[in-house]
Design an enzyme around this catalytic site. Structure first.
Site, short mmCIF file in Angstrom:
data_model
loop_
_atom_site.label_atom_id
_atom_site.label_comp_id
_atom_site.label_asym_id
_atom_site.label_seq_id
_atom_site.Cartn_x
_atom_site.Cartn_y
_atom_site.Cartn_z
N VAL A 123 -19.22 64.91 12.12
CA VAL A 123 -19.25 65.55 10.79
C VAL A 123 -18.78 67.01 10.89
O VAL A 123 -18.16 67.52 9.96
CB VAL A 123 -20.69 65.47 10.21
N ARG A 162 -42.63 53.91 -1.86
CA ARG A 162 -43.66 53.62 -2.86
C ARG A 162 -45.05 53.71 -2.23
O ARG A 162 -45.97 54.25 -2.79
CB ARG A 162 -43.41 52.20 -3.38
N LYS A 183 -25.82 47.26 -5.46
CA LYS A 183 -24.74 46.55 -6.20
C LYS A 183 -25.10 46.34 -7.67
O LYS A 183 -24.25 46.44 -8.55
CB LYS A 183 -24.44 45.20 -5.54
N GLU A 193 -20.11 51.70 -0.05
CA GLU A 193 -19.53 50.65 0.80
C GLU A 193 -20.49 49.47 1.03
O GLU A 193 -20.08 48.31 1.05
CB GLU A 193 -19.12 51.25 2.15
N GLY A 243 -22.12 43.94 2.79
CA GLY A 243 -22.87 44.65 3.84
C GLY A 243 -22.04 45.50 4.78
O GLY A 243 -21.47 46.51 4.39
N ILE A 259 -19.22 44.98 6.23
CA ILE A 259 -17.76 44.82 6.29
C ILE A 259 -17.05 45.98 5.59
O ILE A 259 -17.27 46.22 4.41
CB ILE A 259 -17.32 43.49 5.62
N GLU A 303 -34.55 33.84 0.03
CA GLU A 303 -35.79 34.50 -0.34
C GLU A 303 -36.71 33.52 -1.06
O GLU A 303 -36.27 32.48 -1.53
CB GLU A 303 -35.48 35.68 -1.26
N ASP A 361 -26.09 37.78 -7.78
CA ASP A 361 -25.73 38.73 -6.72
C ASP A 361 -24.21 38.76 -6.53
O ASP A 361 -23.60 39.84 -6.49
CB ASP A 361 -26.44 38.30 -5.42
N LYS A 376 -21.22 41.80 -7.28
CA LYS A 376 -20.23 42.19 -6.26
C LYS A 376 -18.81 41.95 -6.79
O LYS A 376 -17.90 42.76 -6.54
CB LYS A 376 -20.48 41.40 -4.98
P1 NDP Z 1 -36.46 46.67 0.50
O1 NDP Z 1 -37.19 45.98 -0.59
O2 NDP Z 1 -36.66 46.20 1.89
O3 NDP Z 1 -36.80 48.23 0.47
C1 NDP Z 1 -36.89 48.94 -0.72
C2 NDP Z 1 -37.49 50.32 -0.42
O4 NDP Z 1 -37.53 51.06 -1.63
C3 NDP Z 1 -38.90 50.28 0.14
O5 NDP Z 1 -39.05 51.21 1.17
C4 NDP Z 1 -39.77 50.67 -1.07
O6 NDP Z 1 -40.93 51.39 -0.72
C5 NDP Z 1 -38.84 51.61 -1.78
N1 NDP Z 1 -39.15 51.70 -3.20
C6 NDP Z 1 -39.16 50.71 -4.12
N2 NDP Z 1 -39.51 51.18 -5.34
C7 NDP Z 1 -39.72 52.52 -5.18
C8 NDP Z 1 -40.12 53.56 -6.03
N3 NDP Z 1 -40.37 53.35 -7.34
N4 NDP Z 1 -40.25 54.81 -5.51
C9 NDP Z 1 -40.01 55.03 -4.22
N5 NDP Z 1 -39.63 54.09 -3.32
C10 NDP Z 1 -39.49 52.85 -3.81
O7 NDP Z 1 -34.92 46.63 0.10
P2 NDP Z 1 -33.65 46.53 1.06
O8 NDP Z 1 -33.75 47.56 2.11
O9 NDP Z 1 -33.45 45.13 1.46
O10 NDP Z 1 -32.45 46.84 0.02
C11 NDP Z 1 -32.21 48.15 -0.41
C12 NDP Z 1 -30.89 48.18 -1.17
O11 NDP Z 1 -29.85 47.76 -0.31
C13 NDP Z 1 -30.80 47.27 -2.41
O12 NDP Z 1 -30.03 47.89 -3.40
C14 NDP Z 1 -30.09 46.04 -1.88
O13 NDP Z 1 -29.41 45.34 -2.88
C15 NDP Z 1 -29.12 46.69 -0.92
N6 NDP Z 1 -28.64 45.81 0.12
C16 NDP Z 1 -29.52 45.18 0.93
C17 NDP Z 1 -29.08 44.33 1.91
C18 NDP Z 1 -30.02 43.65 2.84
O14 NDP Z 1 -29.56 42.88 3.70
N7 NDP Z 1 -31.32 43.87 2.73
C19 NDP Z 1 -27.63 44.07 2.09
C20 NDP Z 1 -26.78 44.83 1.21
C21 NDP Z 1 -27.28 45.66 0.25
P3 NDP Z 1 -42.14 50.72 0.13
O15 NDP Z 1 -41.57 50.53 1.52
O16 NDP Z 1 -43.20 51.72 0.10
O17 NDP Z 1 -42.46 49.43 -0.55
N1 HSE Z 2 -28.87 38.40 -0.89
C1 HSE Z 2 -27.60 38.78 -0.38
C2 HSE Z 2 -26.94 37.59 0.32
C3 HSE Z 2 -27.68 39.91 0.63
O1 HSE Z 2 -27.53 36.52 0.45
O2 HSE Z 2 -25.81 37.74 0.74
C4 HSE Z 2 -27.35 41.27 0.17
O3 HSE Z 2 -26.31 41.44 -0.69
#
Ligand code: NDP
Ligand code: HSE
Length: 437
Positions: free
Chosen positions: A36, A48, A105, A129, A134, A136, A190, A201, A205
């Site tokens: 960077v 949360r 997304k 990105e 994910g 890619i 899920e 979903d 995308k």
């Molecule tokens: P998770 O549900 O695992 O994590 C969500 C996080 O957000 C948690 O840490 C939760 O807190 C926090 N959170 C939720 N609501 C609040 C709030 N009101 N205030 C503060 N913190 C909050 O989600 P993922 O990590 O799986 O996904 C995150 C994003 O990434 C989403 O937009 C998803 O679509 C995207 N994504 C995910 C992929 C995946 O493989 N998981 C792939 C591609 C994109 P706490 O831990 O305290 O509950």
């Molecule tokens: N739920 C998605 C999938 C993962 O099955 O590909 C994140 O976009």
């Protein structure tokens, strides 16, 4: 670099993706600083439930997201998900001139317009990105590397859950319900798989891909969406019989006036998510299990395939970190990444006017004149037949018909009318065909 002001980062969310973002930021700190041109410093992590056990520095955790976003951070990384409150937080950050990196997304598919407007007004960056496919590298190639070309089509397997299920049905011959149960047991689907299996979903995308590929604003609501719940073992077997495989595809294509067949029609785009048969020789056919792949066609570059892991904590965090490095570099040189490019404003065609091809498998009476009755319905709807295959059985016949391209509305009306013919005992399978003409 000594004495260089650190780039301060607020991380919103510390779940599957956020935890891996923290790990990569910590493990690779010296390399990231070198790449960077300034240290990248995590200023706070919003969650949360702060008392939940996690492998991140406890002193950085906060539940006061607004205070973290309003603090003196340079970049806000959002990995919470959902529309609100993420939308409000990110608009606040962008309006204050803070760059944003998000994997969200759903938010991008519905609100990219106002997010980009806020970014443009303050000169901040908006990178996303990880929101499609994910790990890619796909959105930056579309947004930057191919910015000098004319993209004609983007066809993607962008949902790992549904690809895992369809691949399983193809390899075992099992039903949708049995394979979904197995996918849930193994943790690929899920507990509530609706967003994946019903195509929501993939539709989000597809909206993001179409917006970038065609320099137009497309929202998820404009994407025609069909899921995989109605794909039967008979559909999979019919595809196999023709050397094809069934995939849930996100299709974004440019349709020019002449292709649409409508006199005077200008250029438009078709954006749709539905299951379709593709030839086993197509590059997307070999993409199995939970993998993602996106096939891009452009005038000058020709055909390109982007393949890899579309989900998971570490793969998704890799894409988030790539964006974070990009926006941090921009800040170090007081520069900016690409703005939104929606100048073309191409209209989205309704699904009925999209050019598609159908594969239709029928059980019919095996007697003279049946084929001509069926063929007459196609002719009546101005649908041209590409392939007909008949298998005689004891007292009936299996008839497989593959059409040339026609509007989806004409194809649907054809199938409806054929289903009502007295000589047709059963419409066994109807599926769109992609990837060949
Ligand atoms: P998770 O549900 O695992 O994590 C969500 C996080 O957000 C948690 O840490 C939760 O807190 C926090 N959170 C939720 N609501 C609040 C709030 N009101 N205030 C503060 N913190 C909050 O989600 P993922 O990590 O799986 O996904 C995150 C994003 O990434 C989403 O937009 C998803 O679509 C995207 N994504 C995910 C992929 C995946 O493989 N998981 C792939 C591609 C994109 P706490 O831990 O305290 O509950
Ligand atoms: N739920 C998605 C999938 C993962 O099955 O590909 C994140 O976009």
């Amino acid at each position: 670099m000594p004495g260089q002001k650190p780039i301060k980062v607020a991380l919103l969310g510390c779940g599957t993706v956020g935890t891996e973002v923290v790990r990569l930021l910590t493990d690779q700190a010296p390399d990231l600083t070198a790449r960077v041109g300034a240290p990248v410093e995590l200023a706070g992590i919003a969650v949360r439930k702060p008392n939940k056990h996690r492998q991140v520095p406890a002193e950085l955790l906060t539940t006061d997201v607004d205070a973290l976003v309003e603090s003196d951070v340079d970049v806000v990384v959002e990995v919470v998900g959902g529309i609100e409150p993420a939308r409000t937080w990110l608009l606040k950050a962008l309006r204050a001139g803070k760059s944003v990196v998000t994997a969200n997304k759903a938010l991008l598919a519905d609100h990219s317009g106002e997010l980009f407007e806020a970014a443009d007004a303050s000169g901040a960056d908006l990178y996303f990105e990880a929101a499609v496919a994910g790990a890619i590298p796909l959105l930056r190639p579309l947004r930057e590397s191919l910015a000098g070309d004319r993209i004609t089509r983007v066809t993607g397997i962008v949902n790992g859950t549904t690809n895992f299920i369809l691949s399983g049905m193809d390899s075992t011959g099992a039903s949708y319900a049995e394979t979904l149960e197995e996918a849930t047991r193994l943790g690929y689907a899920e507990a509530d798989p609706t967003a994946d299996v019903d195509g929501f979903d993939a539709a989000s995308k597809a909206a993001i891909l179409a917006s970038l590929a065609f320099h137009s604003r497309v929202t998820a609501a404009e994407v025609h969406r069909e899921g995989i719940a109605s794909v039967s073992a008979a559909d999979i077997a019919a595809a196999k019989g023709l050397g094809r495989v069934v995939k849930l595809l996100a299709i974004c294509e440019r349709v020019d006036g002449s292709e649409s067949g409508e006199p005077g029609a200008g250029e438009s785009i078709s954006v749709r998510v539905h299951p379709a048969m593709i030839p086993r020789t197509h590059p997307l056919a070999g993409v199995s299990g939970a993998f993602n792949a996106v096939f891009v066609e452009a005038d000058a570059a020709g055909e390109m395939m982007f393949y890899g892991k579309g989900a998971g904590g570490a793969p998704t965090a890799s894409a988030v970190l790539g964006d974070l490095v990009a926006v941090a570099r921009n800040r170090v040189v007081s520069g900016r990444g690409p703005r939104e490019s929606a100048y073309a404003a191409l209209p989205v065609r309704p699904m009925g006017q999209a050019p598609t091809r159908y594969h239709i498998s029928l059980d019919v009476a095996d007697r003279p004149g049946v084929l001509s009755q069926v063929a007459a319905v196609f002719a009546e709807h101005d649908v041209s037949i590409a392939v007909v295959r008949q298998e005689g059985r004891v007292d009936d016949a299996g008839l497989v018909i593959v059409t040339h391209a026609a509007t989806d509305a004409a194809l649907r009306s054809t199938v409806d009318k054929i289903g009502g013919l007295p000589v047709v005992r059963e419409v066994v399978s109807v599926m769109r065909v992609e990837g060949e003409e």
